[in-house]
Design a protein around this motif. Structure first.
Motif, PDB file in Angstrom:
ATOM      1  N   ARG A 197       1.069  -1.331   0.189  1.00  0.00           N
ATOM      2  CA  ARG A 197      -0.057   0.007   0.142  1.00  0.00           C
ATOM      3  C   ARG A 197       0.906   1.645  -0.164  1.00  0.00           C
ATOM      4  NH1 ARG A 197      -4.043  -0.329   4.668  1.00  0.00           N
ATOM      5  NH2 ARG A 197      -2.473   0.040   5.813  1.00  0.00           N
ATOM      6  N   PHE A 198       0.679   2.184  -1.158  1.00  0.00           N
ATOM      7  CA  PHE A 198       1.444   2.965  -0.968  1.00  0.00           C
ATOM      8  C   PHE A 198       0.235   4.615  -0.135  1.00  0.00           C
ATOM      9  CE2 PHE A 198       2.596   0.901  -4.431  1.00  0.00           C
ATOM     10  CZ  PHE A 198       4.008   1.065  -4.664  1.00  0.00           C
ATOM     11  N   ILE A 199       1.266   5.082   0.412  1.00  0.00           N
ATOM     12  CA  ILE A 199       0.271   6.338   1.582  1.00  0.00           C
ATOM     13  C   ILE A 199       1.081   7.496   1.560  1.00  0.00           C
ATOM     14  CG2 ILE A 199      -0.201   6.438   3.816  1.00  0.00           C
ATOM     15  CD1 ILE A 199       0.720   3.611   4.681  1.00  0.00           C
ATOM     16  N   GLU A 200      -0.067   8.395   1.252  1.00  0.00           N
ATOM     17  CA  GLU A 200       0.549   9.669   1.035  1.00  0.00           C
ATOM     18  C   GLU A 200       1.204  10.769   2.414  1.00  0.00           C
ATOM     19  OE1 GLU A 200      -2.255  11.808  -2.832  1.00  0.00           O
ATOM     20  OE2 GLU A 200      -2.835  12.385  -0.225  1.00  0.00           O
ATOM     21  N   LEU A 201       1.833  11.446   2.109  1.00  0.00           N
ATOM     22  CA  LEU A 201       2.283  12.076   3.696  1.00  0.00           C
ATOM     23  C   LEU A 201       0.317  13.034   3.874  1.00  0.00           C
ATOM     24  CD1 LEU A 201       5.456  13.814   2.366  1.00  0.00           C
ATOM     25  CD2 LEU A 201       4.987  12.037   4.571  1.00  0.00           C
ATOM     26  N   SER A 226       3.937  15.088  12.103  1.00  0.00           N
ATOM     27  CA  SER A 226       4.674  15.310  12.508  1.00  0.00           C
ATOM     28  C   SER A 226       4.687  16.719  12.663  1.00  0.00           C
ATOM     29  CB  SER A 226       6.046  14.683  12.058  1.00  0.00           C
ATOM     30  OG  SER A 226       5.967  15.084  11.110  1.00  0.00           O
ATOM     31  N   HIS A 227       4.779  17.732  11.556  1.00  0.00           N
ATOM     32  CA  HIS A 227       5.258  19.131  10.805  1.00  0.00           C
ATOM     33  C   HIS A 227       4.272  19.630  10.077  1.00  0.00           C
ATOM     34  CE1 HIS A 227       8.584  17.891   8.688  1.00  0.00           C
ATOM     35  NE2 HIS A 227       8.906  17.662   9.700  1.00  0.00           N
ATOM     36  N   SER A 228       3.926  20.330   9.256  1.00  0.00           N
ATOM     37  CA  SER A 228       2.916  20.503   8.190  1.00  0.00           C
ATOM     38  C   SER A 228       3.825  20.447   7.242  1.00  0.00           C
ATOM     39  CB  SER A 228       2.745  22.150   8.241  1.00  0.00           C
ATOM     40  OG  SER A 228       4.163  23.016   8.881  1.00  0.00           O
ATOM     41  N   ASP A 229       5.595  20.686   6.678  1.00  0.00           N
ATOM     42  CA  ASP A 229       6.271  21.460   6.407  1.00  0.00           C
ATOM     43  C   ASP A 229       6.375  19.729   5.105  1.00  0.00           C
ATOM     44  OD1 ASP A 229       6.950  23.555   7.363  1.00  0.00           O
ATOM     45  OD2 ASP A 229       9.005  23.194   7.510  1.00  0.00           O
ATOM     46  N   VAL A 230       5.682  18.640   5.906  1.00  0.00           N
ATOM     47  CA  VAL A 230       6.117  17.649   5.230  1.00  0.00           C
ATOM     48  C   VAL A 230       5.033  17.601   3.816  1.00  0.00           C
ATOM     49  CG1 VAL A 230       6.335  16.074   6.987  1.00  0.00           C
ATOM     50  CG2 VAL A 230       4.754  16.462   6.264  1.00  0.00           C
ATOM     51  N   LEU A 231       4.280  18.539   4.050  1.00  0.00           N
ATOM     52  CA  LEU A 231       3.692  19.158   2.602  1.00  0.00           C
ATOM     53  C   LEU A 231       3.644  19.410   1.590  1.00  0.00           C
ATOM     54  CD1 LEU A 231       0.129  18.559   4.575  1.00  0.00           C
ATOM     55  CD2 LEU A 231       0.979  16.538   3.837  1.00  0.00           C
ATOM     56  N   ILE A 261      -3.445   4.703  -0.216  1.00  0.00           N
ATOM     57  CA  ILE A 261      -3.723   5.870   0.834  1.00  0.00           C
ATOM     58  C   ILE A 261      -3.981   7.561   0.361  1.00  0.00           C
ATOM     59  CG2 ILE A 261      -4.459   5.654   3.254  1.00  0.00           C
ATOM     60  CD1 ILE A 261      -3.619   3.362   3.400  1.00  0.00           C
ATOM     61  N   GLY A 262      -5.134   7.922   0.063  1.00  0.00           N
ATOM     62  CA  GLY A 262      -4.309   9.387  -0.528  1.00  0.00           C
ATOM     63  C   GLY A 262      -5.063  10.105   0.529  1.00  0.00           C
ATOM     64  N   ALA A 263      -4.900  10.603   1.868  1.00  0.00           N
ATOM     65  CA  ALA A 263      -5.621  11.318   3.255  1.00  0.00           C
ATOM     66  C   ALA A 263      -5.902  12.729   2.312  1.00  0.00           C
ATOM     67  CB  ALA A 263      -5.520  11.278   4.353  1.00  0.00           C
ATOM     68  N   MET A 264      -4.770  13.052   1.850  1.00  0.00           N
ATOM     69  CA  MET A 264      -4.937  14.719   1.592  1.00  0.00           C
ATOM     70  C   MET A 264      -5.387  14.923  -0.554  1.00  0.00           C
ATOM     71  SD  MET A 264      -3.832  15.920   3.635  1.00  0.00           S
ATOM     72  CE  MET A 264      -3.477  17.207   3.155  1.00  0.00           C
ATOM     73  N   THR A 265      -5.871  14.170  -0.734  1.00  0.00           N
ATOM     74  CA  THR A 265      -6.270  14.113  -2.706  1.00  0.00           C
ATOM     75  C   THR A 265      -8.013  13.680  -2.604  1.00  0.00           C
ATOM     76  OG1 THR A 265      -4.506  12.192  -3.656  1.00  0.00           O
ATOM     77  CG2 THR A 265      -3.386  14.679  -3.109  1.00  0.00           C
ATOM     78  N   ASN A 266      -7.314  12.542  -1.610  1.00  0.00           N
ATOM     79  CA  ASN A 266      -9.236  11.810  -2.016  1.00  0.00           C
ATOM     80  C   ASN A 266     -10.273  12.251  -1.775  1.00  0.00           C
ATOM     81  OD1 ASN A 266     -11.027  10.165  -2.413  1.00  0.00           O
ATOM     82  ND2 ASN A 266     -10.122   8.099  -1.265  1.00  0.00           N
ATOM     83  N   LEU A 267     -11.248  12.791  -2.195  1.00  0.00           N
ATOM     84  CA  LEU A 267     -11.560  13.812  -1.926  1.00  0.00           C
ATOM     85  C   LEU A 267     -13.045  13.370  -0.775  1.00  0.00           C
ATOM     86  CD1 LEU A 267     -12.436  16.716  -4.143  1.00  0.00           C
ATOM     87  CD2 LEU A 267     -10.919  16.607  -1.580  1.00  0.00           C
TER      88      LEU A 267
END
Length: 333
Positions: A191-195, A199-204, A253-259
């Motif tokens: 499984r590939f998981i989005e950041l 931990s800190h917002s800079d990861v995005l 797993i796209g928590a950021m891009t999967n609406l």
């Protein structure tokens, strides 16, 4: 349990420690970490009591997490008590894999002992097969131990083994195909998981973040079009695809891009310091340890669970300039 948005809660992720033997950049990027004092961590007895109450409310799946859960003393003794809880029929563990091949007794690995304790699924973190990149990402040169741990899990014959790869631009974007081939050779789900900003917002920022759509395109440039499998589920938020001409499954797993990421959420989280969190991507957390140690009855704790579920948000806050409140290692993986 069902919240106001129709989420039916059947899954409890239980962190048993904030301690870890690695220092992954997306989870706990600081080398100097202040660990919780022993008295500030739920005892095994307290944790088992809360799992029993959750099971009475319809929770059937428990996943043990950390930190690295296998670093906690007598973790096997704790796990061995879980199958006896009425209603719990699915026990999993999430681990970095470094300790799965360790012997608990002569000739018996930790993986074998966990399987004998009725753990039926294991999630193992594996972001790269490049040893130098692994050490840079985790702060530890433990890739050989992880590979041994994967072999130990396979030998233990867990019904379900999943490899989890966190996508990081310029860190492991060249590893997607090698990881897929590695998983295929061992008949494992990858499984590939989005950041996520845990931990800190800079990861995005653009230099780090690699969306699942781009990762999928990179894989398809090598394997050809991936075949959607909307009917295949593993209790989590992953969307699965088959590789053409193979039985291999890849998850995204796209928590950021999967609406639509939160629509099928079925979980609560219990942190090792006794907080119930209705959502990973929310600041909401409720101190059940405090009321339990103040003498709450099982009925009062049951009401506490129900009140937390009632407060579960419709979706996470990661897309709204979310600033992490606690490191992922302290929340539970």
């Amino acid at each position: 349990m069902e919240d106001r948005y129709g989420h039916r809660i059947s899954y409890l992720r239980v962190s048993i420690t904030d301690r870890c033997n690695e220092r992954c950049t997306y989870c706990m990027p600081r080398e100097l970490q202040e660990w919780l004092a022993r008295e500030d961590v739920l005892s095994y007895e307290e944790t088992l009591r809360l799992i029993r109450i959750a099971a009475g409310l319809g929770v059937s799946k428990v996943r043990i997490t950390g930190g690295e859960p296998l670093t906690r003393r007598d973790v096997l003794g704790f796990v061995q008590q879980l199958p006896a809880i009425p209603g719990i029929n699915d026990i999993g563990i999430s681990t970095n894999g470094t300790l799965l091949a360790r012997e608990t007794h002569p000739g018996k690995t930790m993986a074998q002992a966990l399987r004998e304790a009725d753990v039926n699924s294991v999630n193992i973190s594996l972001d790269t097969l490049d040893r130098e990149a692994y050490a840079a990402t985790t702060g530890r040169d433990f890739l050989p131990q992880v590979l041994d741990g994967i072999d130990a899990a396979i030998a233990a014959k867990f019904p379900l083994i999943k490899l989890n790869c966190v996508l990081m631009r310029r860190r492991n974007d060249d590893q997607l195909v090698p990881l897929a081939e590695f998983a295929a050779a061992r008949n494992l789900i990858l499984r590939f998981i989005e950041l996520m900003p845990v931990s800190h917002s800079d990861v995005l920022d653009e230099s780090n973040f690699l969306p699942i759509a781009e990762a999928r395109r990179n894989l398809e440039s090598h394997f050809g079009a991936l075949i959607p499998e909307p009917g295949f589920r593993t209790n989590g938020p992953s969307t699965y695809y088959k590789v053409a001409g193979r039985e291999q499954r890849l998850g995204f797993i796209g928590a950021m891009t999967n609406l639509h990421f939160c629509e099928s959420c079925n979980k609560l989280r219990l942190t090792c310091d006794g907080k119930l969190r209705p959502c990973l991507g929310s600041y909401l957390e409720f101190d059940i340890m405090k009321v339990m140690r103040a003498g709450a009855t099982d009925e009062e704790l049951t009401r506490f669970f129900l009140d937390v579920v009632e407060r579960k948000p419709e979706q996470h806050d990661f897309r709204t300039n979310y600033q992490p409140g606690r490191m992922m290692v302290a929340i539970g993986g």
